[in-house]
Scaffold this active site. Structure first.
Site, PDB file in Angstrom:
ATOM      1  N   HIS A  18       0.841  -1.210   0.000  1.00 42.93           N
ATOM      2  CA  HIS A  18       0.000   0.000   0.000  1.00 42.93           C
ATOM      3  C   HIS A  18       0.870   1.252   0.000  1.00 42.93           C
ATOM      4  O   HIS A  18       0.599   2.200  -0.738  1.00 42.93           O
ATOM      5  CB  HIS A  18      -0.914   0.033   1.233  1.00 42.93           C
ATOM      6  CG  HIS A  18      -1.960  -1.022   1.250  1.00 42.93           C
ATOM      7  ND1 HIS A  18      -2.196  -1.811   2.358  1.00 42.93           N
ATOM      8  CD2 HIS A  18      -2.849  -1.428   0.306  1.00 42.93           C
ATOM      9  CE1 HIS A  18      -3.189  -2.641   2.088  1.00 42.93           C
ATOM     10  NE2 HIS A  18      -3.590  -2.440   0.845  1.00 42.93           N
ATOM     11  N   LYS A  42     -18.317  -6.164   7.585  1.00 38.87           N
ATOM     12  CA  LYS A  42     -17.072  -6.837   7.952  1.00 38.87           C
ATOM     13  C   LYS A  42     -16.627  -6.416   9.346  1.00 38.87           C
ATOM     14  O   LYS A  42     -16.676  -5.243   9.688  1.00 38.87           O
ATOM     15  CB  LYS A  42     -15.955  -6.460   6.980  1.00 38.87           C
ATOM     16  CG  LYS A  42     -15.925  -7.229   5.705  1.00 38.87           C
ATOM     17  CD  LYS A  42     -14.660  -6.851   4.951  1.00 38.87           C
ATOM     18  CE  LYS A  42     -14.457  -7.694   3.731  1.00 38.87           C
ATOM     19  NZ  LYS A  42     -13.240  -7.271   3.007  1.00 38.87           N
ATOM     20  N   ARG A  93      -1.614  -7.211  -8.647  1.00 40.44           N
ATOM     21  CA  ARG A  93      -0.495  -8.085  -8.282  1.00 40.44           C
ATOM     22  C   ARG A  93      -0.484  -9.382  -9.074  1.00 40.44           C
ATOM     23  O   ARG A  93       0.553 -10.009  -9.212  1.00 40.44           O
ATOM     24  CB  ARG A  93      -0.567  -8.425  -6.786  1.00 40.44           C
ATOM     25  CG  ARG A  93      -0.400  -7.225  -5.881  1.00 40.44           C
ATOM     26  CD  ARG A  93      -0.757  -7.561  -4.462  1.00 40.44           C
ATOM     27  NE  ARG A  93      -2.153  -7.998  -4.454  1.00 40.44           N
ATOM     28  CZ  ARG A  93      -2.727  -8.660  -3.465  1.00 40.44           C
ATOM     29  NH1 ARG A  93      -2.054  -8.975  -2.409  1.00 40.44           N
ATOM     30  NH2 ARG A  93      -3.996  -9.020  -3.545  1.00 40.44           N
ATOM     31  N   SER A 131      -2.989  -7.604   2.789  1.00 42.46           N
ATOM     32  CA  SER A 131      -3.501  -7.450   4.153  1.00 42.46           C
ATOM     33  C   SER A 131      -3.978  -8.783   4.707  1.00 42.46           C
ATOM     34  O   SER A 131      -3.747  -9.093   5.879  1.00 42.46           O
ATOM     35  CB  SER A 131      -4.652  -6.443   4.179  1.00 42.46           C
ATOM     36  OG  SER A 131      -4.184  -5.163   3.860  1.00 42.46           O
TER      37      SER A 131
END
Length: 167
Positions: A18, A42, A93, A131
């Protein structure tokens, strides 16, 4: 016209990946707004306030054209329009990220055609950091060395303090 980019995420927790994206975005845009999104469905690993503090701490040395804001609900493109953003910044990614981001890009373009999405690929050493990977390490014997290698020092300190308070 001023180029205002948004880099949004849950940042739970913020990682070195990040930070790399934010540093790149600071160079690409006249202004970069790092947006902490809230998902009420969440339960976060770190509280929203802890994530906001972590982002602000890790960005203390970033250029003055970077700021952090919190977004409470709604669509990111609506938030972007309200603050005059011209671009969304996203990281890719792997092929899974690509497929997800492609779908999001198509939907965002339908909702707000004037906001463009810019994609960056992190360097190989950051490619596998996420994460969710960091969250998965925490609590496993020896977790500290792996987490410390994946997040900025201020974020590691927040995670370590949280773990210490649990024990």
């Amino acid at each position: 016209m001023k180029r205002i980019g948004i880099y949004a995420g849950s940042f739970d927790p913020p990682t070195n990946g990040h930070l790399w994206m934010i540093q790149q975005g600071a160079e690409l845009f006249d202004e970069l707004v790092v947006v902490l999104g809230a998902n009420p469905d969440k339960k976060g690993f770190l509280s929203e306030d802890a994530r906001l503090n972590a982002l602000r701490s890790m960005l203390q040395d970033c250029p003055p054209n970077v700021r952090v804001e919190r977004m409470q609900g709604g669509f990111l493109v609506d938030f972007a329009r309200r603050i005059g953003a011209t671009h969304l910044l996203r990281g890719i990614r792997n092929t899974i990220d690509f497929e997800y981001e492609k779908s999001m890009d198509r939907m965002n373009a339908r909702m707000e055609p004037g906001i463009r999405t810019v994609y960056l690929m992190p360097p190989a050493e950051l490619e596998e950091i996420s994460s969710s990977m960091v969250r998965g390490f925490v609590g496993v014997q020896g977790w500290q060395r792996w987490v410390q290698a994946s997040v900025p020092p201020c974020v590691f300190n927040i995670i370590a303090a949280q773990q210490h308070s649990k024990s």
